[in-house]
Design a protein around this motif. Structure first.
Motif, mmCIF file in Angstrom:
data_model
loop_
_atom_site.group_PDB
_atom_site.id
_atom_site.type_symbol
_atom_site.label_atom_id
_atom_site.label_comp_id
_atom_site.label_asym_id
_atom_site.label_seq_id
_atom_site.Cartn_x
_atom_site.Cartn_y
_atom_site.Cartn_z
ATOM 1 N N GLY A 1 0.836 -1.193 0.000
ATOM 2 C CA GLY A 1 0.000 0.000 0.000
ATOM 3 C C GLY A 1 0.868 1.238 0.000
ATOM 4 O O GLY A 1 2.076 1.159 0.218
ATOM 5 N N SER A 2 0.240 2.381 -0.224
ATOM 6 C CA SER A 2 0.985 3.639 -0.249
ATOM 7 C C SER A 2 1.113 4.204 1.164
ATOM 8 O O SER A 2 0.306 3.904 2.054
ATOM 9 C CB SER A 2 0.281 4.648 -1.147
ATOM 10 O OG SER A 2 -0.873 5.162 -0.507
ATOM 11 N N ASN A 3 2.116 5.044 1.335
ATOM 12 C CA ASN A 3 2.300 5.687 2.636
ATOM 13 C C ASN A 3 1.089 6.529 3.010
ATOM 14 O O ASN A 3 0.686 6.561 4.175
ATOM 15 C CB ASN A 3 3.571 6.548 2.621
ATOM 16 C CG ASN A 3 4.820 5.700 2.656
ATOM 17 O OD1 ASN A 3 4.881 4.706 3.365
ATOM 18 N ND2 ASN A 3 5.819 6.083 1.896
ATOM 19 N N ILE A 4 0.493 7.206 2.038
ATOM 20 C CA ILE A 4 -0.684 8.025 2.335
ATOM 21 C C ILE A 4 -1.852 7.146 2.781
ATOM 22 O O ILE A 4 -2.563 7.483 3.730
ATOM 23 C CB ILE A 4 -1.059 8.908 1.135
ATOM 24 C CG1 ILE A 4 0.005 9.987 0.943
ATOM 25 C CG2 ILE A 4 -2.445 9.534 1.319
ATOM 26 C CD1 ILE A 4 -0.180 10.870 -0.264
ATOM 27 N N PHE B 1 -6.085 -4.206 3.554
ATOM 28 C CA PHE B 1 -5.455 -3.746 4.796
ATOM 29 C C PHE B 1 -6.236 -4.236 6.007
ATOM 30 O O PHE B 1 -5.665 -4.604 7.026
ATOM 31 C CB PHE B 1 -5.376 -2.218 4.860
ATOM 32 C CG PHE B 1 -4.676 -1.544 3.724
ATOM 33 C CD1 PHE B 1 -3.720 -2.189 2.954
ATOM 34 C CD2 PHE B 1 -4.972 -0.227 3.406
ATOM 35 C CE1 PHE B 1 -3.072 -1.541 1.906
ATOM 36 C CE2 PHE B 1 -4.334 0.434 2.374
ATOM 37 C CZ PHE B 1 -3.386 -0.221 1.621
ATOM 38 N N GLN B 2 -7.545 -4.226 5.877
ATOM 39 C CA GLN B 2 -8.441 -4.569 6.984
ATOM 40 C C GLN B 2 -8.186 -5.991 7.500
ATOM 41 O O GLN B 2 -8.491 -6.284 8.650
ATOM 42 C CB GLN B 2 -9.888 -4.404 6.535
ATOM 43 C CG GLN B 2 -10.868 -4.191 7.637
ATOM 44 C CD GLN B 2 -12.255 -3.863 7.102
ATOM 45 O OE1 GLN B 2 -12.611 -4.233 6.003
ATOM 46 N NE2 GLN B 2 -13.026 -3.159 7.902
ATOM 47 N N SER B 3 -7.626 -6.846 6.663
ATOM 48 C CA SER B 3 -7.335 -8.218 7.109
ATOM 49 C C SER B 3 -6.147 -8.268 8.069
ATOM 50 O O SER B 3 -5.964 -9.272 8.749
ATOM 51 C CB SER B 3 -7.092 -9.132 5.908
ATOM 52 O OG SER B 3 -5.880 -8.776 5.251
ATOM 53 N N CYS B 4 -5.352 -7.190 8.129
ATOM 54 C CA CYS B 4 -4.153 -7.168 8.957
ATOM 55 C C CYS B 4 -4.131 -6.083 10.025
ATOM 56 O O CYS B 4 -3.410 -6.218 11.009
ATOM 57 C CB CYS B 4 -2.913 -6.971 8.081
ATOM 58 S SG CYS B 4 -2.638 -8.242 6.872
ATOM 59 N N ILE B 5 -4.857 -5.026 9.795
ATOM 60 C CA ILE B 5 -4.810 -3.896 10.726
ATOM 61 C C ILE B 5 -6.236 -3.485 11.122
ATOM 62 O O ILE B 5 -7.169 -3.688 10.352
ATOM 63 C CB ILE B 5 -4.035 -2.687 10.142
ATOM 64 C CG1 ILE B 5 -4.663 -2.197 8.832
ATOM 65 C CG2 ILE B 5 -2.569 -3.048 9.940
ATOM 66 C CD1 ILE B 5 -4.020 -0.947 8.247
#
Length: 132
Positions: free
Chosen positions: A95-98, A123-127
């Protein structure tokens, strides 16, 4: 609850010739604006304004977005964004930094994220983020 609106939604809503009434995320954005629940990050403002070719259009868009003040980002947001980046990367998710900054700010403040970008579902699967 406040909602951070991602660039993907702003772009759909602010296009010059879109069939906006047919786009669910644009309808949601309008409702959130009416309720005073929209949160804007400076980095999202920059993404939305970048690439606008005509000066007049840039000025109109800039002036419209000025109605939404930038949320102040703190050191803890940047640190958590880096942690989120590292966590996702260890799990094979890029993913991007933003994008990770958006996730960190939302998490630290208990906000949700409105986006049409499928990366956020990954992302939701990890954070621990909440999508609108």
């Amino acid at each position: 609850m406040k909602v951070i609106v991602d660039t993907s939604v702003w772009s759909l809503a602010l296009r010059r010739n879109p069939p906006q009434d047919e786009i669910p995320s644009v309808k949601v954005l309008r409702d959130l604006i009416a309720d005073g629940r929209v949160v804007l990050l400076g980095a999202i403002r920059q993404e939305v304004l970048s690439g606008v070719r005509h000066t007049e259009q840039f000025i109109r868009l800039r002036d419209y977005l000025r109605a939404f003040p930038d949320l102040t980002i703190e050191t803890k947001d940047y640190e958590l964004a880096a942690e989120f980046f590292n966590t996702c990367r260890r799990n094979g998710i890029q993913g991007s930094n933003i994008d990770f900054l958006i996730c960190a700010v939302a998490h630290n403040r208990g906000y949700t994220i409105l986006t049409t970008d499928n990366d956020f579902q990954n992302f939701q699967s990890c954070i621990p983020i909440i999508l609108y």
